[in-house]
Design an enzyme around this catalytic site. Sequence first.
Site, PDB file in Angstrom:
ATOM      1  N   ILE A 185      -1.073   3.606  -0.595  1.00 64.01           N
ATOM      2  CA  ILE A 185      -0.640   4.854   0.038  1.00 64.01           C
ATOM      3  C   ILE A 185       0.369   5.545  -0.875  1.00 64.01           C
ATOM      4  O   ILE A 185       0.413   6.766  -0.956  1.00 64.01           O
ATOM      5  CB  ILE A 185      -0.008   4.582   1.430  1.00 64.01           C
ATOM      6  N   CYS A 238       7.193  -2.596  -3.080  1.00 72.35           N
ATOM      7  CA  CYS A 238       5.924  -1.878  -2.897  1.00 72.35           C
ATOM      8  C   CYS A 238       5.133  -1.930  -4.207  1.00 72.35           C
ATOM      9  O   CYS A 238       5.626  -1.493  -5.245  1.00 72.35           O
ATOM     10  CB  CYS A 238       6.148  -0.431  -2.491  1.00 72.35           C
ATOM     11  N   THR A 267       2.517  -6.872   0.079  1.00 72.14           N
ATOM     12  CA  THR A 267       1.108  -7.090  -0.279  1.00 72.14           C
ATOM     13  C   THR A 267       0.969  -7.660  -1.695  1.00 72.14           C
ATOM     14  O   THR A 267       1.877  -7.576  -2.507  1.00 72.14           O
ATOM     15  CB  THR A 267       0.312  -5.781  -0.198  1.00 72.14           C
ATOM     16  N   GLY A 283       2.306 -11.619   6.685  1.00 77.42           N
ATOM     17  CA  GLY A 283       1.208 -11.680   5.720  1.00 77.42           C
ATOM     18  C   GLY A 283      -0.031 -12.195   6.419  1.00 77.42           C
ATOM     19  O   GLY A 283      -0.223 -13.400   6.541  1.00 77.42           O
TER      20      GLY A 283
END
Lengths: 314, 269
Positions: free
Chosen positions: A72, A132, A204, A254
């Site tokens: 994103i 991120c 992530t 997660g």
Amino acid sequence: MKPNFCVNIDKLRLKNPVIVASGTFGYAEEFKDIVDLKKLGGIVSKTITLNPRKGNPPPRTCETPAGMLNSIGLENPGVKVFLKEKLPVLKKIGVPIIVSIASESGPEEFVSLAKQLDKIACIAAIELNISCPNVSRLAGVPVSRCADKLISQDADSTYALVNAVRKVTKKTLITKLSPNITDITEIASAAQTAGSNAVSLINTIAAMSIDIEKKSFKIASGVAGLSGPAIKPIAVRMVWEVYQKIKIPIIGMGGIMNTADAIEFFLAGSSAIAIGTANFINPGINVEIIDGIKKYMIKNKIKGLKNLTGGLII
Amino acid sequence: MIFQIKAKVFENIRVAQEYYKIILFCPAIAESAKPGQFVNIKVSDTIEPFLRRPFSIHQAGNQYPETKNRIEILYAAVGIGTQLLAQKKPGEFLDIIGPLGNGFNYMDSKQKATRQILVAGGMGVAPLLFFAKRYPLNGMILIGTKTKNQILCEKDFEKLGLDVKIATDDGSRGFKGRVTELLKNVLRTTQYARRTMIYACGPHPMLQEISRISKKYNIQAQISLEEHMCCGVGACLGCVIETKQGYKRVCKEGPIFNAQEIIWGKNTL
């Protein structure tokens, strides 16, 4: 028997240990019709930056086996609009609001954001998103085209950042860690030493998918973040490793899709857990997991969450 | 208001080749759904495939007895998700979230136009039939497919009094060629180039061409876009499309957009 379901992380008081992870729940209003928001332990808002951010070009997501990729690129309206339009809505829900922040420019932006948020009473905690995978420290440059490291890929940078923010706010600080590293415990220790009140993990995992017909990336930015059940065993392992090394609480996340997944994270050493990608598939899953953890504790005669955290028998 | 409902499958039938129609019992969604809106369906009870699948609503609501308390979805069983959906039997339940998105704007049509041209590429007939059933239209529908066996809903549109024109790539029915070429013919040779609103649904190259045509003829077009979606409710920011006002979420500000606001590029599907 009524198990003690509260979690205290510094000044942050959660009535139950289930929160929603940053970036997967928007600013909560998007889910108001289909989720009983009052039941959540806490809400971590979508990461905000000082200035509005356009985010990465589409396509931004794709499905993968037992998970998905996203890039994103921290699209957000900036702190001003957040405080004026989003926070009042979040405040009304009546559960602790944890504001996730990130920087487009450098550590100074984290400091500046923390100073602004420090004055606002209804913000229960600040999460430092230094992990991120879809942005770099250079403004707007996708990490795939930039050799620059994330802050949470370097212990010294992590220490310096958390330390700098610590100096300007008394709010509870949570540092969100990246799994894209050899030894995550070094980073967790650095965050602890610098005064972070908790760590949340994992963000992530850097990943990639290729469209073989077009011979191109499936995600426009190339590298993206993998989430979902595919990453759960990695996340559980990292929580367990960090739990051996640090004293501050861990918020584990997660790929949690159900109660059993959540319990694994507690046994590995989490004091609270966050639901992320599962919100997209079943927005009501948070509430189901809250009830499920309670039932598990009653069934196993576990008096309080403290007795569940790190309860793994080796 | 958005609902998450375990909807009972009423019927799930093959209508042509790989095309299916599933009818679901879900009064709350059926009552409030607007043409152009969609539902996000969990097609599997497991984590494969992982994400929900968005489908535009084909028919819904209490306007007609056959759709009372029900919604219909028209779909092509071409991927893992839709093939699983095709296996659902009457009596089974599906977890659906909806109605989602903005829907077509009919008022715009009333104020700015006296005629409507509906343009459907393949499965694009799905939301357009709902639209044509809901509102009184003065116009025609152009349906484009690869070959004649893929033409869907032709009789339904005829029943509603619309002039139906067909275009097939192979010329097996109607005009031989793209539906956008047929549209150009219509605009060149009829009164339709004035005070007309286009409503279109189909593959992105078709919609891009419609944007170009509508600009050239200075008529307005509302187009229904598709993108990969995750949450469907505007939270994940995964399904954005570039517009003149910046990125917009297909699931929230769309899926219906004014054709002229889209910036078409290599990143659109």
